[in-house]
Design an enzyme around this catalytic site. Structure first.
Site, PDB file in Angstrom:
ATOM      1  CG  ASN A 208      -0.203  -0.114   2.514  1.00 32.68           C
ATOM      2  OD1 ASN A 208       0.697   0.679   2.776  1.00 32.68           O
ATOM      3  ND2 ASN A 208      -0.562  -1.085   3.336  1.00 32.68           N
ATOM      4  CG  ASP A 304      -6.671  -8.543  12.999  1.00 34.93           C
ATOM      5  OD1 ASP A 304      -5.952  -7.737  13.617  1.00 34.93           O
ATOM      6  OD2 ASP A 304      -7.813  -8.264  12.602  1.00 34.93           O
ATOM      7  CB  ILE A 305      -0.552  -7.803  13.992  1.00 38.76           C
ATOM      8  CG1 ILE A 305       0.119  -8.615  12.875  1.00 38.76           C
ATOM      9  CG2 ILE A 305       0.438  -7.518  15.118  1.00 38.76           C
ATOM     10  CD1 ILE A 305       1.236  -7.883  12.161  1.00 38.76           C
ATOM     11  CG  LEU A 306      -5.387  -3.887  16.694  1.00 41.79           C
ATOM     12  CD1 LEU A 306      -4.507  -3.263  17.766  1.00 41.79           C
ATOM     13  CD2 LEU A 306      -6.112  -2.812  15.889  1.00 41.79           C
ATOM     14  CE  LYS A 337      -8.309  -1.538  12.475  1.00 40.48           C
ATOM     15  NZ  LYS A 337      -7.386  -0.939  11.473  1.00 40.48           N
ATOM     16  CE  LYS A 341      -9.128  -5.183  13.123  1.00 45.02           C
ATOM     17  NZ  LYS A 341      -8.645  -6.239  12.214  1.00 45.02           N
TER      18      LYS A 341
END
Length: 397
Positions: A208, A304-306, A337, A341
Site C-alpha cells: 500500500n 490480524d496482529i492488532l 474497529k 479488535k
C-alpha cells in the site's frame, strides 16, 4: 545527559567487542565516566591495555583479585554505577544472567547489583533464534533488563540475520534513554510502522502507499519521553528514528512473529499498514507474460496482529493502540474497529486521495476511546506523534 554519569561497561567475548572500544570513546566524549570490566573471553578480542587507555581507568578482570576483594570490590563496583552496560552481551552471558549464575567477575557483578542494566546482544543468528536463548530473553525482559538491538545484517561467520550488535551511537542513545527521567522512563513500548510487502514472485509484491512517516515520528516521540522503544518496521520510505531498537520485517507474518518476540511491553502502538492478504504459493521465479492470458493468483488472509495482541490473556500490554486508515465514514468504521479488535484506542484518519495524508507530512486525527471520539486539528505528523506520546504517558502514569 551523560555528564558525570558513571557507567560500568562489561565487555563479553565476541567479535563485536571491537565496537566496545568506540563505545567507550563515545560515552567519554559525552562526559560519562566509564569503568570497564573485561571477561576472560573478551580478552581474546580486545586487550586490557587498549580498553584501559580509552577508558582512562583500570580494567577489572578477576573476581579473586585480593587487593580489590579486601573491601568487597565486586559489591562496590556493582552498586556505585548509575548504569551497567553489557556490550557485547553474548549468549553465554545472557544465559548466566537469566539463570542467576555467578562464576566470574562479570556474572557476579550482574547478580549482586540493584543498578539498572542495559545489554547489547551479539551472537550468531542461529544462537539468537535458538529456543534456549529466546527463553533467556523473555526471562531477562521480565526481570526488567533493558535491551538495545540486536540488528539484522551480515555476520562475521558469513550468515545473515538478527544477531549483530548495535552500533556504538545507537547504544549511547539507549544509555541516554535509560538514564532519562522522562514520564516514560522505565517503560517498554512497542511500535509497528510502515507497509508490509506480500510477494507475488521475486520482483512483484502487494503493498500500500504507507510511507512509515507517522509510525517513525511516534517512535521518536515516545523515546524522547524516556521509554525503551522496540520499533518493528516494514519496508518504509523513511528511515527509522535513532535511539530505538529496530526490527525490520517484510511480510505481515514476519511482523506478527517480531511483535510476539518483542513482548512483553507496557504499551503497543500498531501504526503499520499491514496488508490484509497474501498470495498463496508465491512463485519462486518471475512470472512471465504468456499468450495464455493473465496468471491466476490465489489469496489467503494475513494474521490480524492488532486483534491477536488485544486478545492475549497473558502478556497483553496495558495499553493497545490501533490505527484505522479510512476513506469514508471514518468515525463509524473506526469505532466499530475498536470494538471488533478489542484494543483500547484507535487513531483514525481519512486517507482519501484528496486529503494528501497517505505519504504526506500532515495528518488529521480522530482518537477513538471507550469514552467516544476526540477530534484533533490537522497538524504535522511530528506534532501528532508528540501529542499521542503525551496521552500515552498520561495513560501509563
Amino acid at each position: 545527559m551523560l555528564a558525570s554519569k558513571r557507567i560500568l561497561l562489561i565487555i563479553g567475548g565476541g567479535i563485536a567487542a571491537f565496537k566496545s572500544l568506540d563505545l567507550i570513546r563515545r560515552l567519554r566524549d559525552r562526559g560519562a565516566e566509564v569503568t570497564p570490566v573485561l571477561t576472560r573471553a573478551g580478552e581474546e578480542f580486545v586487550t586490557p591495555l587498549s580498553v584501559s587507555a580509552l577508558a582512562g581507568q583500570k580494567v577489572f578482570r578477576d573476581l579473586f583479585d585480593l587487593t580489590d576483594e579486601a573491601e568487597m570490590g565486586h559489591i562496590e563496583l556493582s552498586r556505585s554505577a548509575d548504569l551497567i552496560v553489557v556490550a557485547p552481551a553474548t549468549a553465554d552471558l545472557m544465559a548466566k544472567m537469566a539463570g542467576g549464575l555467578a562464576n566470574d567477575l562479570a556474572s557476579t557483578l550482574l547478580l549482586a547489583t540493584d543498578t539498572p542494566v542495559l545489554i547489547a546482544p551479539a551472537m550468531n543468528v542461529r544462537m539468537w533464534q535458538h529456543p534456549a536463548t529466546q527463553r533467556n530473553i523473555a526471562t531477562l525482559k521480565a526481570d526488567g533488563i533493558g535491551f538495545v538491538g540486536p540488528e539484522h545484517g551480515d555476520m562475521a561467520c558469513g550468515e545473515h540475520g538478527p544477531g549483530r550488535m548495535s552500533e556504538p551511537l545507537e547504544i549511547v542513545a539507549a544509555v541516554d534513554r535509560a538514564l532519562m527521567a522522562g514520564p516514560l522512563a522505565g517503560k517498554r513500548v512497542l511500535v509497528t510502522s510502515g507497509p508490509t510487502h506480500e510477494p507475488i514472485d521475486p520482483v512483484r509484491y502487494i503493498a500500500n502507499r504507507s510511507s512509515g512517516a507517522q509510525g517513525s515520528a511516534i517512535a521518536r516521540a515516545i523515546a524522547a519521553l524516556g521509554a525503551h522503544v522496540v520499533f518493528v518496521t516494514g519496508p518504509a520510505d523513511v528511515p527509522p528514528p535513532e535511539g530505538v531498537e529496530v526490527i525490520r520485517v517484510r511480510t505481515a507474518r514476519e511482523m506478527l512473529q517480531a511483535v510476539e518476540t518483542a513482548l512483553p511491553a507496557d504499551a503497543a502502538i500498531f501504526a503499520a499498514a499491514v496488508a490484509d492478504w497474501h498470495v498463496t504459493g508465491a512463485s519462486a521465479s518471475k512470472i512471465k507474460k504468456t499468450k495464455g492470458g493473465m496468471p491466476s493468483l490465489q489469496f489467503a488472509e494475513n494474521p490480524d496482529i492488532l486483534a491477536t495482541v488485544s486478545a492475549m490473556k497473558a502478556g497483553r500490554p496495558g495499553l493497545v493502540v490501533g490505527f484505522a486508515a479510512e476513506t469514508d465514514d471514518v468515525i463509524a468504521h473506526a469505532t466499530a474497529k475498536r470494538e471488533r479488535k478489542g484494543c483500547d484506542w484507535i487513531v483514525a484518519n481519512d486517507v482519501s486521495e484528496s486529503t494528501g495524508i497517505m505519504g504526506g507530512t500532515e495528518n488529521d486525527i480522530t482518537l477513538i476511546t471507550k469514552d467516544g471520539a476526540e477530534d484533533w486539528p490537522r497538524m504535522s505528523k511530528t506534532d501528532v506523534a508528540a501529542r499521542l506520546a503525551d496521552r500515552i504517558a498520561q495513560a501509563l502514569a
